[in-house]
Design a protein around this motif. Structure first.
Motif, PDB file in Angstrom:
ATOM      1  N   GLY A  22      44.461  48.736  34.833  1.00 33.15           N
ATOM      2  CA  GLY A  22      45.408  47.643  35.656  1.00 33.15           C
ATOM      3  C   GLY A  22      46.254  46.763  34.679  1.00 33.15           C
ATOM      4  N   TYR A  23      47.681  46.851  34.952  1.00 36.78           N
ATOM      5  CA  TYR A  23      48.496  46.083  34.254  1.00 36.78           C
ATOM      6  C   TYR A  23      49.187  44.978  35.350  1.00 36.78           C
ATOM      7  CZ  TYR A  23      47.961  48.948  30.286  1.00 36.78           C
ATOM      8  OH  TYR A  23      47.617  49.936  29.391  1.00 36.78           O
ATOM      9  N   PHE A  24      49.267  43.790  34.838  1.00 37.98           N
ATOM     10  CA  PHE A  24      49.816  42.795  35.677  1.00 37.98           C
ATOM     11  C   PHE A  24      51.172  42.330  34.714  1.00 37.98           C
ATOM     12  CE2 PHE A  24      45.654  42.386  36.773  1.00 37.98           C
ATOM     13  CZ  PHE A  24      45.542  42.391  38.079  1.00 37.98           C
ATOM     14  N   PRO A  25      52.282  41.846  35.348  1.00 38.91           N
ATOM     15  CA  PRO A  25      53.405  41.337  34.924  1.00 38.91           C
ATOM     16  C   PRO A  25      52.735  39.956  34.227  1.00 38.91           C
ATOM     17  CG  PRO A  25      53.444  40.928  37.209  1.00 38.91           C
ATOM     18  CD  PRO A  25      52.533  41.829  37.122  1.00 38.91           C
ATOM     19  N   ASP A  26      53.539  39.590  32.874  1.00 35.48           N
ATOM     20  CA  ASP A  26      53.152  38.545  32.401  1.00 35.48           C
ATOM     21  C   ASP A  26      53.538  36.915  33.100  1.00 35.48           C
ATOM     22  OD1 ASP A  26      56.171  38.412  31.917  1.00 35.48           O
ATOM     23  OD2 ASP A  26      56.031  37.831  29.875  1.00 35.48           O
ATOM     24  N   GLU A  27      54.351  37.212  34.168  1.00 32.25           N
ATOM     25  CA  GLU A  27      54.470  35.882  34.903  1.00 32.25           C
ATOM     26  C   GLU A  27      53.170  35.557  35.697  1.00 32.25           C
ATOM     27  OE1 GLU A  27      56.486  38.878  35.667  1.00 32.25           O
ATOM     28  OE2 GLU A  27      58.109  38.138  34.385  1.00 32.25           O
ATOM     29  N   ALA A  28      52.153  36.315  35.829  1.00 32.98           N
ATOM     30  CA  ALA A  28      50.724  36.325  36.425  1.00 32.98           C
ATOM     31  C   ALA A  28      50.469  34.945  35.758  1.00 32.98           C
ATOM     32  CB  ALA A  28      50.060  37.508  36.398  1.00 32.98           C
ATOM     33  N   VAL A  29      50.485  34.973  34.509  1.00 31.94           N
ATOM     34  CA  VAL A  29      49.836  33.656  33.699  1.00 31.94           C
ATOM     35  C   VAL A  29      50.388  32.379  34.197  1.00 31.94           C
ATOM     36  CG1 VAL A  29      49.476  32.838  31.346  1.00 31.94           C
ATOM     37  CG2 VAL A  29      49.461  35.098  31.498  1.00 31.94           C
ATOM     38  N   THR A  30      51.607  32.434  34.705  1.00 34.32           N
ATOM     39  CA  THR A  30      52.302  31.313  35.115  1.00 34.32           C
ATOM     40  C   THR A  30      51.718  30.937  36.311  1.00 34.32           C
ATOM     41  OG1 THR A  30      54.166  31.824  33.906  1.00 34.32           O
ATOM     42  CG2 THR A  30      54.399  30.032  35.707  1.00 34.32           C
ATOM     43  N   VAL A  31      51.622  31.951  37.256  1.00 32.65           N
ATOM     44  CA  VAL A  31      50.952  31.654  38.645  1.00 32.65           C
ATOM     45  C   VAL A  31      49.588  31.017  38.412  1.00 32.65           C
ATOM     46  CG1 VAL A  31      49.976  33.012  40.722  1.00 32.65           C
ATOM     47  CG2 VAL A  31      52.408  33.606  39.678  1.00 32.65           C
ATOM     48  N   LEU A  66      50.314  42.686  31.043  1.00 33.08           N
ATOM     49  CA  LEU A  66      49.189  42.485  30.385  1.00 33.08           C
ATOM     50  C   LEU A  66      48.066  43.309  31.291  1.00 33.08           C
ATOM     51  CD1 LEU A  66      49.646  38.452  30.615  1.00 33.08           C
ATOM     52  CD2 LEU A  66      49.749  39.923  28.543  1.00 33.08           C
ATOM     53  N   THR A  67      47.036  43.589  30.346  1.00 31.56           N
ATOM     54  CA  THR A  67      46.065  44.230  31.191  1.00 31.56           C
ATOM     55  C   THR A  67      45.025  43.132  31.938  1.00 31.56           C
ATOM     56  OG1 THR A  67      44.354  43.964  29.070  1.00 31.56           O
ATOM     57  CG2 THR A  67      45.796  46.100  29.017  1.00 31.56           C
ATOM     58  N   SER A  68      44.216  43.645  32.647  1.00 34.64           N
ATOM     59  CA  SER A  68      43.641  42.641  33.564  1.00 34.64           C
ATOM     60  C   SER A  68      42.465  41.780  32.442  1.00 34.64           C
ATOM     61  CB  SER A  68      42.774  43.321  34.639  1.00 34.64           C
ATOM     62  OG  SER A  68      41.770  44.290  33.836  1.00 34.64           O
ATOM     63  N   LYS A  69      42.224  42.283  31.510  1.00 30.63           N
ATOM     64  CA  LYS A  69      41.377  41.780  30.587  1.00 30.63           C
ATOM     65  C   LYS A  69      42.080  40.742  29.727  1.00 30.63           C
ATOM     66  CE  LYS A  69      38.397  42.827  26.696  1.00 30.63           C
ATOM     67  NZ  LYS A  69      37.706  43.852  25.651  1.00 30.63           N
ATOM     68  N   GLU A  70      43.268  41.245  29.332  1.00 26.02           N
ATOM     69  CA  GLU A  70      44.124  40.157  28.709  1.00 26.02           C
ATOM     70  C   GLU A  70      44.555  38.813  29.533  1.00 26.02           C
ATOM     71  OE1 GLU A  70      46.504  42.929  25.676  1.00 26.02           O
ATOM     72  OE2 GLU A  70      47.280  42.740  27.794  1.00 26.02           O
ATOM     73  N   LEU A  71      44.707  39.167  30.951  1.00 23.99           N
ATOM     74  CA  LEU A  71      45.188  38.142  31.738  1.00 23.99           C
ATOM     75  C   LEU A  71      43.978  37.229  31.970  1.00 23.99           C
ATOM     76  CD1 LEU A  71      47.114  36.853  33.706  1.00 23.99           C
ATOM     77  CD2 LEU A  71      46.250  38.564  35.459  1.00 23.99           C
ATOM     78  N   ILE A  72      42.798  37.774  32.240  1.00 26.66           N
ATOM     79  CA  ILE A  72      41.482  37.219  32.525  1.00 26.66           C
ATOM     80  C   ILE A  72      41.272  35.980  31.164  1.00 26.66           C
ATOM     81  CG2 ILE A  72      39.063  37.191  32.404  1.00 26.66           C
ATOM     82  CD1 ILE A  72      39.618  39.849  34.297  1.00 26.66           C
ATOM     83  N   GLU A  73      41.449  36.744  29.936  1.00 25.98           N
ATOM     84  CA  GLU A  73      41.072  35.822  28.882  1.00 25.98           C
ATOM     85  C   GLU A  73      42.097  34.768  28.527  1.00 25.98           C
ATOM     86  OE1 GLU A  73      41.400  38.786  25.815  1.00 25.98           O
ATOM     87  OE2 GLU A  73      39.191  39.526  26.029  1.00 25.98           O
ATOM     88  N   GLN A  74      43.528  34.983  28.844  1.00 26.50           N
ATOM     89  CA  GLN A  74      44.505  34.253  28.652  1.00 26.50           C
ATOM     90  C   GLN A  74      44.442  33.113  29.868  1.00 26.50           C
ATOM     91  OE1 GLN A  74      48.621  35.367  28.261  1.00 26.50           O
ATOM     92  NE2 GLN A  74      48.188  37.195  26.953  1.00 26.50           N
ATOM     93  N   ALA A  75      43.937  33.270  30.836  1.00 27.65           N
ATOM     94  CA  ALA A  75      43.823  32.318  31.966  1.00 27.65           C
ATOM     95  C   ALA A  75      42.447  31.671  31.994  1.00 27.65           C
ATOM     96  CB  ALA A  75      44.217  33.041  33.460  1.00 27.65           C
ATOM     97  N   GLY A  76      41.409  32.198  31.422  1.00 37.31           N
ATOM     98  CA  GLY A  76      40.345  31.724  31.241  1.00 37.31           C
ATOM     99  C   GLY A  76      39.536  31.591  32.772  1.00 37.31           C
ATOM    100  N   ILE A  77      39.809  32.770  33.422  1.00 39.07           N
ATOM    101  CA  ILE A  77      39.084  33.058  34.607  1.00 39.07           C
ATOM    102  C   ILE A  77      38.080  34.194  34.663  1.00 39.07           C
ATOM    103  CG2 ILE A  77      40.822  32.222  36.003  1.00 39.07           C
ATOM    104  CD1 ILE A  77      41.889  34.721  36.575  1.00 39.07           C
TER     105      ILE A  77
END
Length: 93
Positions: free
Chosen positions: A48-57, A4-15
């Motif tokens: 920047g890309y993060f593994p999708d497991e970052a959402v779970t964290v 996931l891009t950092s933007k996608e991660l931010i949006e999915q996690a709501g942070i």
């Protein structure tokens, strides 16, 4: 592995981006893998890309933050230990 891009991660996690950066600094999330953007529809040269497991964290962090205070202490200790492990790992190289 899905990334996931950092933007996608931010949006999915709501942070916020600042919160994401804080969690990276605390060792709760790994530093992103920086690469050229996929697809080419981005103006950015590197993303920047993060593994999708970052959402779970991040979901677990949210649960801990919403809970009682003893969990906050546990989270801070876990983060401090992660920093210590990284320093030891670098020193052994």
């Amino acid at each position: 592995m899905v990334m996931l891009t950092s933007k996608e991660l931010i949006e999915q996690a709501g942070i916020s981006r600042a919160t994401l950066n804080n969690y990276i600094a605390l060792g709760l999330l790994p530093k992103p893998e920086v690469m050229a953007p996929e697809g080419g529809d981005s103006k950015a040269r590197r993303i920047g890309y993060f593994p999708d497991e970052a959402v779970t964290v991040l979901e677990r962090v949210r649960v801990l933050k919403d809970g009682e205070r003893p969990w906050i202490r546990l989270l801070k200790n876990w983060s401090a230990n992660a920093k210590r492990r990284r320093r030891l790992s670098r020193a052994s190289r």
